[in-house]
Design a protein around this motif. Structure first.
Motif, PDB file in Angstrom:
ATOM      1  N   ASP A  38       0.833  -1.210   0.000  1.00  0.00           N
ATOM      2  CA  ASP A  38       0.000   0.000   0.000  1.00  0.00           C
ATOM      3  C   ASP A  38       0.866   1.258   0.000  1.00  0.00           C
ATOM      4  N   ILE A  39       1.916   1.245   0.843  1.00  0.00           N
ATOM      5  CA  ILE A  39       2.814   2.408   0.933  1.00  0.00           C
ATOM      6  C   ILE A  39       3.517   2.621  -0.405  1.00  0.00           C
ATOM      7  N   PHE A  40       4.031   1.543  -0.988  1.00  0.00           N
ATOM      8  CA  PHE A  40       4.762   1.644  -2.254  1.00  0.00           C
ATOM      9  C   PHE A  40       3.844   2.117  -3.390  1.00  0.00           C
ATOM     10  N   ILE A  41       2.627   1.522  -3.456  1.00  0.00           N
ATOM     11  CA  ILE A  41       1.670   1.908  -4.500  1.00  0.00           C
ATOM     12  C   ILE A  41       1.252   3.368  -4.326  1.00  0.00           C
ATOM     13  N   GLU A  42       0.994   3.769  -3.082  1.00  0.00           N
ATOM     14  CA  GLU A  42       0.580   5.151  -2.820  1.00  0.00           C
ATOM     15  C   GLU A  42       1.710   6.129  -3.170  1.00  0.00           C
ATOM     16  N   PHE A  43       2.939   5.732  -2.852  1.00  0.00           N
ATOM     17  CA  PHE A  43       4.093   6.580  -3.196  1.00  0.00           C
ATOM     18  C   PHE A  43       4.205   6.754  -4.714  1.00  0.00           C
ATOM     19  N   LEU A  44       4.083   5.640  -5.447  1.00  0.00           N
ATOM     20  CA  LEU A  44       4.141   5.717  -6.914  1.00  0.00           C
ATOM     21  C   LEU A  44       2.974   6.529  -7.468  1.00  0.00           C
ATOM     22  N   SER A  45       1.794   6.349  -6.863  1.00  0.00           N
ATOM     23  CA  SER A  45       0.614   7.079  -7.321  1.00  0.00           C
ATOM     24  C   SER A  45       0.792   8.583  -7.149  1.00  0.00           C
ATOM     25  N   GLU A  46       1.247   8.992  -5.955  1.00  0.00           N
ATOM     26  CA  GLU A  46       1.454  10.420  -5.704  1.00  0.00           C
ATOM     27  C   GLU A  46       2.528  10.992  -6.627  1.00  0.00           C
ATOM     28  N   ARG A  47       3.556  10.211  -6.868  1.00  0.00           N
ATOM     29  CA  ARG A  47       4.628  10.666  -7.756  1.00  0.00           C
ATOM     30  C   ARG A  47       4.129  10.800  -9.198  1.00  0.00           C
ATOM     31  N   THR A  48       3.297   9.853  -9.621  1.00  0.00           N
ATOM     32  CA  THR A  48       2.770   9.892 -10.982  1.00  0.00           C
ATOM     33  C   THR A  48       1.790  11.049 -11.163  1.00  0.00           C
ATOM     34  N   LYS A  49       0.991  11.339 -10.132  1.00  0.00           N
ATOM     35  CA  LYS A  49       0.014  12.431 -10.222  1.00  0.00           C
ATOM     36  C   LYS A  49       0.682  13.770 -10.529  1.00  0.00           C
ATOM     37  N   LYS A  50       1.917  13.952 -10.041  1.00  0.00           N
ATOM     38  CA  LYS A  50       2.619  15.210 -10.269  1.00  0.00           C
ATOM     39  C   LYS A  50       3.089  15.382 -11.705  1.00  0.00           C
ATOM     40  N   THR A  51       3.087  14.287 -12.473  1.00  0.00           N
ATOM     41  CA  THR A  51       3.597  14.344 -13.851  1.00  0.00           C
ATOM     42  C   THR A  51       2.482  14.347 -14.895  1.00  0.00           C
ATOM     43  N   VAL A  52       1.221  14.275 -14.449  1.00  0.00           N
ATOM     44  CA  VAL A  52       0.108  14.219 -15.407  1.00  0.00           C
ATOM     45  C   VAL A  52      -0.783  15.442 -15.220  1.00  0.00           C
ATOM     46  N   PRO A  53      -1.596  15.788 -16.230  1.00  0.00           N
ATOM     47  CA  PRO A  53      -2.554  16.894 -16.075  1.00  0.00           C
ATOM     48  C   PRO A  53      -3.563  16.592 -14.973  1.00  0.00           C
ATOM     49  N   VAL A  54      -4.170  17.654 -14.447  1.00  0.00           N
ATOM     50  CA  VAL A  54      -5.134  17.498 -13.352  1.00  0.00           C
ATOM     51  C   VAL A  54      -6.291  16.598 -13.765  1.00  0.00           C
ATOM     52  N   SER A  55      -6.710  16.691 -15.017  1.00  0.00           N
ATOM     53  CA  SER A  55      -7.844  15.883 -15.489  1.00  0.00           C
ATOM     54  C   SER A  55      -7.539  14.389 -15.493  1.00  0.00           C
ATOM     55  N   GLU A  56      -6.241  14.019 -15.499  1.00  0.00           N
ATOM     56  CA  GLU A  56      -5.861  12.604 -15.559  1.00  0.00           C
ATOM     57  C   GLU A  56      -5.598  11.996 -14.181  1.00  0.00           C
ATOM     58  N   ILE A  57      -5.666  12.814 -13.125  1.00  0.00           N
ATOM     59  CA  ILE A  57      -5.383  12.314 -11.775  1.00  0.00           C
ATOM     60  C   ILE A  57      -6.338  11.199 -11.358  1.00  0.00           C
ATOM     61  N   PRO A  58      -7.672  11.329 -11.575  1.00  0.00           N
ATOM     62  CA  PRO A  58      -8.565  10.206 -11.232  1.00  0.00           C
ATOM     63  C   PRO A  58      -8.224   8.921 -11.979  1.00  0.00           C
ATOM     64  N   LEU A  59      -7.735   9.049 -13.219  1.00  0.00           N
ATOM     65  CA  LEU A  59      -7.358   7.856 -13.992  1.00  0.00           C
ATOM     66  C   LEU A  59      -6.150   7.168 -13.362  1.00  0.00           C
ATOM     67  N   VAL A  60      -5.186   7.958 -12.888  1.00  0.00           N
ATOM     68  CA  VAL A  60      -4.008   7.405 -12.202  1.00  0.00           C
ATOM     69  C   VAL A  60      -4.450   6.644 -10.952  1.00  0.00           C
ATOM     70  N   GLU A  61      -5.374   7.230 -10.174  1.00  0.00           N
ATOM     71  CA  GLU A  61      -5.861   6.572  -8.961  1.00  0.00           C
ATOM     72  C   GLU A  61      -6.552   5.251  -9.298  1.00  0.00           C
ATOM     73  N   THR A  62      -7.291   5.242 -10.396  1.00  0.00           N
ATOM     74  CA  THR A  62      -7.997   4.023 -10.808  1.00  0.00           C
ATOM     75  C   THR A  62      -7.016   2.924 -11.187  1.00  0.00           C
ATOM     76  N   TYR A  63      -5.993   3.273 -11.970  1.00  0.00           N
ATOM     77  CA  TYR A  63      -4.999   2.283 -12.389  1.00  0.00           C
ATOM     78  C   TYR A  63      -4.287   1.671 -11.183  1.00  0.00           C
ATOM     79  N   PHE A  64      -3.796   2.516 -10.300  1.00  0.00           N
ATOM     80  CA  PHE A  64      -3.031   2.013  -9.158  1.00  0.00           C
ATOM     81  C   PHE A  64      -3.920   1.256  -8.176  1.00  0.00           C
ATOM     82  N   SER A  65      -5.191   1.628  -8.071  1.00  0.00           N
ATOM     83  CA  SER A  65      -6.121   0.889  -7.220  1.00  0.00           C
ATOM     84  C   SER A  65      -6.286  -0.537  -7.731  1.00  0.00           C
ATOM     85  N   MET A  66      -6.422  -0.698  -9.042  1.00  0.00           N
ATOM     86  CA  MET A  66      -6.574  -2.034  -9.632  1.00  0.00           C
ATOM     87  C   MET A  66      -5.290  -2.853  -9.468  1.00  0.00           C
TER      88      MET A  66
END
Length: 359
Positions: free
Chosen positions: A106-134
């Motif tokens: 969970d910690i590793f996935i959340e870390f990667l998710s937060e790091r990835t969110k900073k590199t994508v547009p705001v509109s794509e943030i929910p998509l990043v959360e969906t991918y990492f959740s799966m």
């Protein structure tokens, strides 16, 4: 009476380690308090820091079980009791170790998710959360499966024969669990096809459900409804096969309209001007694309106008429309524009004859 100190000295290490086991449990709370003080330096605890607190508690339990296990083994237990202690300890080790690994994931996935969110547009943030959740769900299932195999092996089961039996029976299980497998594959397709993301507002036409996507699971998707704030659980296969309207993706802007009729003889240009004024002066209406008004029809008892405009997102559409209607009603009253009641005119070409009976 002579005291045999050798017996006490013999059992002293075991007693010491058992005491250590309870001490470790007692110091769990102070350690968490110290970690909270460190994490609260920025006045908030992030999700990663919260997971680290939970991991700290699990590690405390593992250490406590280790001391208790080691302490009990210092006594001359009968073989059957010794075996029971070992089995119980191994079960707890594997159980707590599995929980620890899941928290680390969970910690590793959340870390990667937060790091990835900073590199994508705001509109794509929910998509990043969906991918990492799966991804997190799939990895966790694999970890639990491996832990179960290890535990069964420690408990004395023939794991090789068990896996072989599972392989032989997989066809029967597959046939019996067709719906589950179908929903599992559909869940993966929902994420990869990007039909919607966690947090999107969707309308599922086949089952008439309107709400926000709360979670996309391996078998079902959870949706919080707009009307009653209730949680609706929908099988993933229903979503991949059905018609879905996504109000927030790829563009959050929502197009809405106001349709109104005015009495015959009204000034058409004045009506259009007042409608535009009511819309453009209302908070929440976007300036781009600009609002537009059209004279669309000659109704049975009114001239029909329709105005189109955009709001930032569908969530505020009802509130904005209510304000627009209030302004239209006020402006029409101030400028003498009447909204007629439905009426009908009966026409008799030969006139109407009234016959009066005389008594």
């Amino acid at each position: 009476m002579k005291i045999n100190y050798e017996i006490y000295l013999k059992y002293l290490p075991g007693i010491f380690f058992i005491i250590c086991s309870f001490v470790v449990l007692k110091v769990k709370t102070p350690i968490n308090r110290v970690l909270k003080k460190i994490f609260l330096k920025d006045r908030k605890i992030s999700k990663v820091e919260k997971l680290m607190l939970e991991l700290s508690s699990i590690l405390n339990y593992i250490l406590s079980v280790f001391f208790l296990h080691f302490g009990l083994l210092q006594f001359n237990l009968p073989p059957i009791w010794k075996n029971a202690v070992n089995i119980g300890a191994y079960t707890l080790y594997i159980g707590f170790a599995t929980l620890a690994v899941l928290k680390i994931i969970d910690i590793f996935i959340e870390f990667l998710s937060e790091r990835t969110k900073k590199t994508v547009p705001v509109s794509e943030i929910p998509l990043v959360e969906t991918y990492f959740s799966m991804i997190s769900k799939i990895v966790k299932i694999f970890i639990v499966f491996v832990s179960s195999i290890i535990l069964l092996d420690k408990l004395g089961f023939n794991v090789t024969s068990l896996i072989t039996s599972l392989g032989v029976g997989s066809l029967a299980v597959g046939l019996a669990a067709q719906d589950t497998i179908k929903n599992f594959i559909s869940g993966i397709l929902l994420v990869t096809d990007r039909q919607f993301r966690i947090g999107d507002r969707v309308y599922i036409k086949d089952i008439d459900v309107d709400g926000y996507v709360y979670d996309i699971g391996l078998r079902t998707t959870r949706i919080i409804t707009i009307s009653g704030n209730n949680l609706i659980i929908v099988p993933n296969s229903k979503l991949t096969e059905g018609v879905i309207e996504n109000a927030l993706y790829p563009d959050m802007k929502f197009k809405d309209s106001v349709k109104i009729g005015v009495e015959y003889g009204s000034d058409v240009e004045l009506v259009k001007k007042l409608l535009l004024e009511a819309i453009t002066t209302t908070d929440g209406v976007l300036k781009e694309p600009p609002p537009s008004v059209f004279f669309i029809d000659f109704g049975d008892s009114a001239l029909i106008f329709q105005a189109f405009y955009y709001v930032k997102k569908k969530d505020i559409a009802y509130g904005v429309k209510s304000k627009i209607n209030e302004k239209i009603n006020k402006l029409f009253a101030e400028n003498g524009i009447n909204i007629p009641f439905p009426c009908q005119t009966n026409y008799f070409p030969e006139g109407v004859k009234i016959k009066i009976d005389k008594e």
